[in-house]
Design a protein around this motif. Structure first.
Motif, PDB file in Angstrom:
ATOM      1  N   SER A 261       0.833  -1.211   0.000  1.00 60.59           N
ATOM      2  CA  SER A 261       0.000   0.000   0.000  1.00 60.59           C
ATOM      3  C   SER A 261       0.861   1.252   0.000  1.00 60.59           C
ATOM      4  O   SER A 261       0.549   2.236  -0.687  1.00 60.59           O
ATOM      5  CB  SER A 261      -0.923  -0.006   1.223  1.00 60.59           C
ATOM      6  N   SER A 262       1.965   1.218   0.753  1.00 59.63           N
ATOM      7  CA  SER A 262       2.863   2.368   0.807  1.00 59.63           C
ATOM      8  C   SER A 262       3.512   2.618  -0.546  1.00 59.63           C
ATOM      9  O   SER A 262       3.635   3.765  -0.997  1.00 59.63           O
ATOM     10  CB  SER A 262       3.937   2.146   1.878  1.00 59.63           C
ATOM     11  N   ILE A 266       3.134   5.938  -2.879  1.00 56.06           N
ATOM     12  CA  ILE A 266       4.266   6.728  -3.375  1.00 56.06           C
ATOM     13  C   ILE A 266       4.177   6.891  -4.892  1.00 56.06           C
ATOM     14  O   ILE A 266       4.399   7.980  -5.432  1.00 56.06           O
ATOM     15  CB  ILE A 266       5.594   6.064  -2.968  1.00 56.06           C
ATOM     16  N   ILE A 267       3.838   5.773  -5.585  1.00 60.66           N
ATOM     17  CA  ILE A 267       3.703   5.843  -7.044  1.00 60.66           C
ATOM     18  C   ILE A 267       2.601   6.817  -7.443  1.00 60.66           C
ATOM     19  O   ILE A 267       2.760   7.635  -8.355  1.00 60.66           O
ATOM     20  CB  ILE A 267       3.426   4.440  -7.608  1.00 60.66           C
ATOM     21  N   ALA A 268       1.457   6.735  -6.750  1.00 60.25           N
ATOM     22  CA  ALA A 268       0.327   7.614  -7.070  1.00 60.25           C
ATOM     23  C   ALA A 268       0.674   9.078  -6.848  1.00 60.25           C
ATOM     24  O   ALA A 268       0.355   9.945  -7.673  1.00 60.25           O
ATOM     25  CB  ALA A 268      -0.886   7.216  -6.226  1.00 60.25           C
ATOM     26  N   ILE A 269       1.357   9.357  -5.731  1.00 60.12           N
ATOM     27  CA  ILE A 269       1.755  10.739  -5.445  1.00 60.12           C
ATOM     28  C   ILE A 269       2.751  11.235  -6.484  1.00 60.12           C
ATOM     29  O   ILE A 269       2.662  12.372  -6.975  1.00 60.12           O
ATOM     30  CB  ILE A 269       2.348  10.839  -4.024  1.00 60.12           C
ATOM     31  N   SER A 270       3.709  10.366  -6.860  1.00 59.24           N
ATOM     32  CA  SER A 270       4.713  10.748  -7.863  1.00 59.24           C
ATOM     33  C   SER A 270       4.058  11.054  -9.203  1.00 59.24           C
ATOM     34  O   SER A 270       4.405  12.032  -9.879  1.00 59.24           O
ATOM     35  CB  SER A 270       5.742   9.629  -8.021  1.00 59.24           C
ATOM     36  N   ALA A 272       0.959  12.015  -9.679  1.00 54.22           N
ATOM     37  CA  ALA A 272       0.177  13.245  -9.547  1.00 54.22           C
ATOM     38  C   ALA A 272       1.068  14.478  -9.645  1.00 54.22           C
ATOM     39  O   ALA A 272       0.742  15.458 -10.326  1.00 54.22           O
ATOM     40  CB  ALA A 272      -0.571  13.236  -8.219  1.00 54.22           C
ATOM     41  N   VAL A 273       2.225  14.433  -8.973  1.00 48.28           N
ATOM     42  CA  VAL A 273       3.164  15.559  -9.029  1.00 48.28           C
ATOM     43  C   VAL A 273       3.692  15.743 -10.439  1.00 48.28           C
ATOM     44  O   VAL A 273       3.815  16.867 -10.953  1.00 48.28           O
ATOM     45  CB  VAL A 273       4.321  15.329  -8.024  1.00 48.28           C
ATOM     46  N   SER A 274       4.018  14.620 -11.122  1.00 53.17           N
ATOM     47  CA  SER A 274       4.544  14.691 -12.485  1.00 53.17           C
ATOM     48  C   SER A 274       3.533  15.316 -13.434  1.00 53.17           C
ATOM     49  O   SER A 274       3.871  16.185 -14.246  1.00 53.17           O
ATOM     50  CB  SER A 274       4.917  13.292 -12.953  1.00 53.17           C
ATOM     51  N   VAL A 275       2.258  14.880 -13.322  1.00 53.89           N
ATOM     52  CA  VAL A 275       1.215  15.440 -14.181  1.00 53.89           C
ATOM     53  C   VAL A 275       1.009  16.915 -13.892  1.00 53.89           C
ATOM     54  O   VAL A 275       0.864  17.734 -14.812  1.00 53.89           O
ATOM     55  CB  VAL A 275      -0.106  14.658 -13.986  1.00 53.89           C
TER      56      VAL A 275
END
Length: 329
Positions: A261-262, A266-270, A272-275
């Motif tokens: 889950s962690s 992290i992947i989801a946040i990365s 989102a930031v990239s987009v």
């Protein structure tokens, strides 16, 4: 909360039940034998529990009532005044301080009528006969305290077992199914032990097992003919090892879920930031001024009219011709 006290070969049980929500009463099924048990043939394998050796003979001295709810339920509440219910053949929902009693084969069914509006704790008292087993070397109690027929989840469950007298060497174990591994039991002194579950799902049996000095029950009559102490300790250790292994498996599974889950978080946040950064970069223009100081180009009156009214009429052409004429003068 349940208190089980040994007196000779009998076990005297007091049970207090605090319920939540809206209700008209409580139904309690009490079994004194295991209907699936095998006939005892004098074999040491009987100590695994599925034997008629550990069955009781009857239930007697049943009393039913209620005690006032003064907050947290404790074993001290057993010493408070009990409002005993009247035994009847039938009662309607909404009735108070009544109960019905029925029995079939090895099971007693009690229906207690006392609505939630009275804010009271249910109280049940009874005695199970002939439950203590006397081996060649020790005496033993192995008992399913709840059965598996109860239909409601239990938020907090405690059971206290009381020996007839002190024994510094007695041993005690607490078990439920492998679906419920949050139980624990401890000796509070040389005579008493308390087992606890902070949650019990419906239909999960709870069993307590004690081995103790057989001199504490000189009037017990159920003799096994076995030398059983070491075999019981080995078997209970095996059960404990299985429970501990299952706890470790669940902990590893939970840790794996946390790690996965962690990583996904992290992947989801990365992403989102990239987009976000990409979108922000695409929205940048070559215009770096705070605002235009003059119109960026010469536009005719037809453009202004369209911006104001979203329509171009003859008025704009008239002004346009006038503008062109004045420009030639």
């Amino acid at each position: 909360a349940m208190s089980a006290s040994l007196v000779g070969s009998e076990m005297c049980i007091r049970d207090s039940i605090k319920m939540g929500g809206n209700y008209n009463g409580l139904e309690r099924d009490i079994r004194y034998t295991n209907s699936n048990s095998e006939a005892y043939r004098g074999d040491i394998s009987a100590i695994q529990g599925n034997s008629t050796l550990y069955n009781g003979s009857s239930i007697k001295d049943v009393s039913v009532g209620s005690i006032s709810d003064d907050g947290e339920l404790t074993f001290d509440d057993f010493d408070r005044n009990v409002n005993y219910f009247e035994k009847v053949r039938y009662a309607d929902n909404g009735s108070a301080a009544l109960y019905t009693y029925s029995s079939f084969m090895d099971e007693v069914t009690l229906k207690l009528f006392n609505p939630s509006s009275l804010d009271e704790i249910f109280y049940i008292e009874y005695t199970v006969t002939d439950v203590v087993v006397v081996h060649n070397d020790i005496a033993e109690l192995a008992w399913n305290t709840l059965g598996s027929g109860y239909r409601e989840n239990i938020g907090d469950y405690e059971v206290k077992v009381v020996l007839p007298n002190s024994d510094s060497d007695y041993r005690v174990w607490l078990h439920s199914s492998l679906k419920t591994l949050n139980g624990e039991i401890e000796r509070t002194n040389n005579k008493e032990a308390i087992g606890k579950f902070n949650f019990l799902g419906a239909h999960n049996p709870v069993s307590v097992r004690l081995i103790f000095n057989k001199d504490l029950v000189p009037n017990a009559t159920k003799m096994s003919g076995l030398t059983a102490k070491n075999a019981i300790i080995d078997y209970q250790t095996e059960l404990s090892d299985k429970a501990n292994a299952e706890r470790e498996r669940i902990q590893r599974q939970n840790m794996t879920l946390i790690i996965v889950s962690s990583i996904w978080a992290i992947i989801a946040i990365s992403l989102a930031v990239s987009v976000y950064l990409k979108e922000r970069k695409m929205k940048k223009t070559a215009f770096t001024m705070e605002y235009f100081r003059d119109f960026p180009a010469s536009y005719g009156p037809e453009v202004l009219e369209y911006l104001l009214n979203e329509n171009v009429t003859a008025v704009s052409y008239t002004h346009l011709r006038a503008h062109e004429t004045s420009a030639h003068l």
